[in-house]
Design an enzyme around this catalytic site. Structure first.
Site, PDB file in Angstrom:
ATOM      1  N   ARG A 167       0.864  -1.107   0.072  1.00 51.27           N
ATOM      2  CA  ARG A 167       0.111   0.101   0.008  1.00 51.27           C
ATOM      3  C   ARG A 167       0.740   1.396   0.125  1.00 51.27           C
ATOM      4  O   ARG A 167       0.411   2.340   0.477  1.00 51.27           O
ATOM      5  CB  ARG A 167      -1.020  -0.040   1.262  1.00 51.27           C
ATOM      6  CG  ARG A 167      -1.942  -1.250   1.213  1.00 51.27           C
ATOM      7  CD  ARG A 167      -2.894  -0.886   0.089  1.00 51.27           C
ATOM      8  NE  ARG A 167      -4.046  -1.937  -0.007  1.00 51.27           N
ATOM      9  CZ  ARG A 167      -4.008  -3.253  -0.367  1.00 51.27           C
ATOM     10  NH1 ARG A 167      -2.903  -3.508  -1.124  1.00 51.27           N
ATOM     11  NH2 ARG A 167      -5.015  -3.758  -0.273  1.00 51.27           N
ATOM     12  N   SER A 218     -11.080   0.174   3.035  1.00 49.73           N
ATOM     13  CA  SER A 218     -10.335  -0.245   4.145  1.00 49.73           C
ATOM     14  C   SER A 218      -9.692   0.985   4.954  1.00 49.73           C
ATOM     15  O   SER A 218      -8.895   2.010   4.276  1.00 49.73           O
ATOM     16  CB  SER A 218      -9.266  -1.191   3.788  1.00 49.73           C
ATOM     17  OG  SER A 218      -9.633  -2.300   3.354  1.00 49.73           O
ATOM     18  N   GLU A 288      -4.649   3.210   6.484  1.00 49.86           N
ATOM     19  CA  GLU A 288      -4.418   3.286   5.044  1.00 49.86           C
ATOM     20  C   GLU A 288      -5.046   4.428   4.343  1.00 49.86           C
ATOM     21  O   GLU A 288      -4.538   4.975   3.334  1.00 49.86           O
ATOM     22  CB  GLU A 288      -5.002   1.883   4.372  1.00 49.86           C
ATOM     23  CG  GLU A 288      -4.748   1.784   2.985  1.00 49.86           C
ATOM     24  CD  GLU A 288      -5.653   0.684   2.254  1.00 49.86           C
ATOM     25  OE1 GLU A 288      -5.926  -0.331   2.865  1.00 49.86           O
ATOM     26  OE2 GLU A 288      -6.296   1.121   1.052  1.00 49.86           O
TER      27      GLU A 288
HETATM   28  N1  EPU Z   1     -13.236 -10.573   8.355  1.00 51.99           N
HETATM   29  C1  EPU Z   1     -14.198 -10.862   9.442  1.00 51.99           C
HETATM   30  N2  EPU Z   1     -14.806  -9.724   9.553  1.00 51.99           N
HETATM   31  C2  EPU Z   1     -14.846  -8.608   8.948  1.00 51.99           C
HETATM   32  C3  EPU Z   1     -13.988  -8.517   7.842  1.00 51.99           C
HETATM   33  C4  EPU Z   1     -13.189  -9.482   7.455  1.00 51.99           C
HETATM   34  O1  EPU Z   1     -14.030 -11.708  10.141  1.00 51.99           O
HETATM   35  O2  EPU Z   1     -15.661  -7.680   9.341  1.00 51.99           O
HETATM   36  C5  EPU Z   1     -12.248 -11.781   7.762  1.00 51.99           C
HETATM   37  C6  EPU Z   1     -12.655 -12.457   6.543  1.00 51.99           C
HETATM   38  O3  EPU Z   1     -13.881 -13.174   6.848  1.00 51.99           O
HETATM   39  C7  EPU Z   1     -11.759 -13.023   5.915  1.00 51.99           C
HETATM   40  C8  EPU Z   1     -10.444 -12.320   6.615  1.00 51.99           C
HETATM   41  O4  EPU Z   1     -11.082 -11.364   7.599  1.00 51.99           O
HETATM   42  O5  EPU Z   1     -11.259 -14.426   6.702  1.00 51.99           O
HETATM   43  C9  EPU Z   1      -9.964 -11.296   5.288  1.00 51.99           C
HETATM   44  O6  EPU Z   1     -11.123 -10.313   4.960  1.00 51.99           O
HETATM   45  P1  EPU Z   1     -11.317  -9.914   3.527  1.00 51.99           P
HETATM   46  O7  EPU Z   1     -11.088 -11.145   2.517  1.00 51.99           O
HETATM   47  O8  EPU Z   1     -12.299  -8.999   3.370  1.00 51.99           O
HETATM   48  O9  EPU Z   1      -9.876  -9.251   3.159  1.00 51.99           O
HETATM   49  P2  EPU Z   1      -9.458  -7.746   3.953  1.00 51.99           P
HETATM   50  O10 EPU Z   1      -8.118  -8.275   4.135  1.00 51.99           O
HETATM   51  O11 EPU Z   1     -10.125  -7.376   4.959  1.00 51.99           O
HETATM   52  C10 EPU Z   1      -8.118  -6.929   1.582  1.00 51.99           C
HETATM   53  C11 EPU Z   1      -7.960  -5.323   1.427  1.00 51.99           C
HETATM   54  C12 EPU Z   1      -9.163  -4.985   0.467  1.00 51.99           C
HETATM   55  C13 EPU Z   1      -9.571  -5.699  -0.652  1.00 51.99           C
HETATM   56  C14 EPU Z   1      -9.637  -7.166  -0.207  1.00 51.99           C
HETATM   57  C15 EPU Z   1     -10.041  -8.132  -1.017  1.00 51.99           C
HETATM   58  C16 EPU Z   1      -6.415  -4.360   2.934  1.00 51.99           C
HETATM   59  C17 EPU Z   1      -6.369  -3.569   4.251  1.00 51.99           C
HETATM   60  N3  EPU Z   1      -7.764  -4.571   2.486  1.00 51.99           N
HETATM   61  O12 EPU Z   1      -9.082  -6.693   2.618  1.00 51.99           O
HETATM   62  O13 EPU Z   1      -8.869  -3.654   0.052  1.00 51.99           O
HETATM   63  O14 EPU Z   1     -10.820  -5.252  -1.348  1.00 51.99           O
HETATM   64  O15 EPU Z   1      -8.524  -7.680   0.600  1.00 51.99           O
HETATM   65  O16 EPU Z   1      -8.987  -8.442  -1.929  1.00 51.99           O
HETATM   66  O17 EPU Z   1      -5.505  -4.786   2.515  1.00 51.99           O
HETATM   67  C18 EPU Z   1      -8.835  -1.104   0.242  1.00 51.99           C
HETATM   68  O18 EPU Z   1      -7.684  -1.146   0.176  1.00 51.99           O
HETATM   69  O19 EPU Z   1      -9.556  -0.026   0.373  1.00 51.99           O
HETATM   70  C19 EPU Z   1      -9.620  -2.525   0.138  1.00 51.99           C
HETATM   71  C20 EPU Z   1     -10.973  -2.637   0.595  1.00 51.99           C
END
Ligand code: EPU
Length: 295
Positions: A167, A218, A288
């Site tokens: 990022r 995020s 972020e």
């Molecule tokens: N999870 C929860 N509760 C929540 C949210 C997530 O338990 O409220 C769990 C999910 O079930 C999953 C894990 O956390 O097991 C990861 O969640 P997710 O797949 O939604 O990915 P993330 O790590 O939260 C990242 C990026 C997003 C991107 C998604 C999908 C970052 C900070 N965020 O989210 O990017 O869309 O992967 O690729 O790296 C952004 O940068 O603005 C953004 C939305």
């Protein structure tokens, strides 16, 4: 005297995806290449008056943490792209989501499906090394055309010169170098399951995982080997409301402004989440979202 092209006391509320109320002391909009010629006088005025400059396109990753920005906000909106075989050339202010959709519907190439709903522009995606459903900007960027406003030179930076990391990049948060356009190699995108989906299928996956509304996506970066959303969810902060802002019930790393929220409401949610995660897990969450504050 300020250059006559600058607009005073301009409302910039709609320029941040959070839509919290904000104004800029000076504002300038670049809608075509000819407007670029004003940059020099604006830049010299900013140096003379010690005024900060912020470049903004869609503001999908900005929180304006002020009532009036005491400097110059420059907004760009020059768009366009070409696809030549696998080589995609994009103007920095073209929307990532729109290009990605057209690459699929008009050019029948599915490699950018994971980015179909990525908010913001290509310039922003490069500067912040955006990552969305398994694909990061650095994975397929070839080079970036840059305008250096301190030296008035055009430069081309290779992927290596951009110093990409999670990022971030050397181009993030600097007002001297402006990203104008970039070239990407779609052939360098590694196969991923989203490429096999139709747009409708991918959209329903996204809707299930992420909320829509006045949000910058995020709020925090993911800590190493963890998900900020999972942590904030696990401490029970989903649905938490302060003023007119809340932590989303769909994804806990998404902070939402319900129409009348202020930047103070969003920052109070930020403080609460950081404090709770620090106390519960001894993890310091890092933002972020780019928080623009003034002294
Ligand atoms: N999870 C929860 N509760 C929540 C949210 C997530 O338990 O409220 C769990 C999910 O079930 C999953 C894990 O956390 O097991 C990861 O969640 P997710 O797949 O939604 O990915 P993330 O790590 O939260 C990242 C990026 C997003 C991107 C998604 C999908 C970052 C900070 N965020 O989210 O990017 O869309 O992967 O690729 O790296 C952004 O940068 O603005 C953004 C939305």
């Amino acid at each position: 005297m300020p250059p006559s092209c600058l607009i005073r006391d301009h409302d910039i509320t709609a320029l941040s995806a959070f839509h919290t109320p904000a104004k800029a002391r000076y504002y300038f909009e670049i809608l075509d290449q000819s407007a670029l010629e004003h940059l020099r006088e604006i830049y010299e005025f900013s140096i003379h008056e010690h005024l900060p400059i912020i470049f903004i396109a869609r503001g999908t990753n900005f929180l304006f943490a002020f009532d009036v920005f005491p400097g110059i906000i420059i907004r760009f909106d020059i768009r366009g792209y070409t696809l030549d075989g696998w080589i995609l050339t994009v103007q920095a202010w073209e929307l990532v989501s729109l290009t990605s959709q057209k690459i699929y519907t008009e050019h029948k190439n599915s490699h950018l499906i994971p980015w179909v709903w990525l908010p913001g522009t290509w310039g922003g995606a490069i500067a912040g090394n955006a990552g969305w459903f398994g694909l990061e900007a650095k994975d397929f960027l070839l080079d970036v055309a840059i305008y250096d406003m301190a030296r008035w030179t055009h430069e081309t930076w290779t992927r290596e010169q951009c110093l990409f990391a999670y990022r971030t990049s050397k181009l993030k948060a600097q007002s001297q170098r402006l990203i104008l356009s970039a070239r990407f190699d779609l052939g360098a995108i590694v196969e991923n399951p989203y490429m096999e989906m139709s747009l409708a299928e991918f959209m329903s996956v996204r809707r299930e995982k992420q909320p829509a509304g006045h949000t910058c996506g995020s709020f925090f970066k993911n800590p190493p080997w963890e998900s900020a959303g999972r942590l904030i969810d696990a401490v029970g902060l989903k649905w938490t409301r302060i003023g007119w802002a809340k932590i989303s019930e769909v994804h806990a790393n998404f902070f939402m402004n319900d129409e009348h929220g202020t930047f103070q409401d969003i920052l109070a949610l930020r403080d609460l989440a950081k404090k709770t995660i620090q106390e519960s897990y001894k993890i310091t969450l890092e933002e972020e979202v780019r928080i623009i504050s003034v002294k």
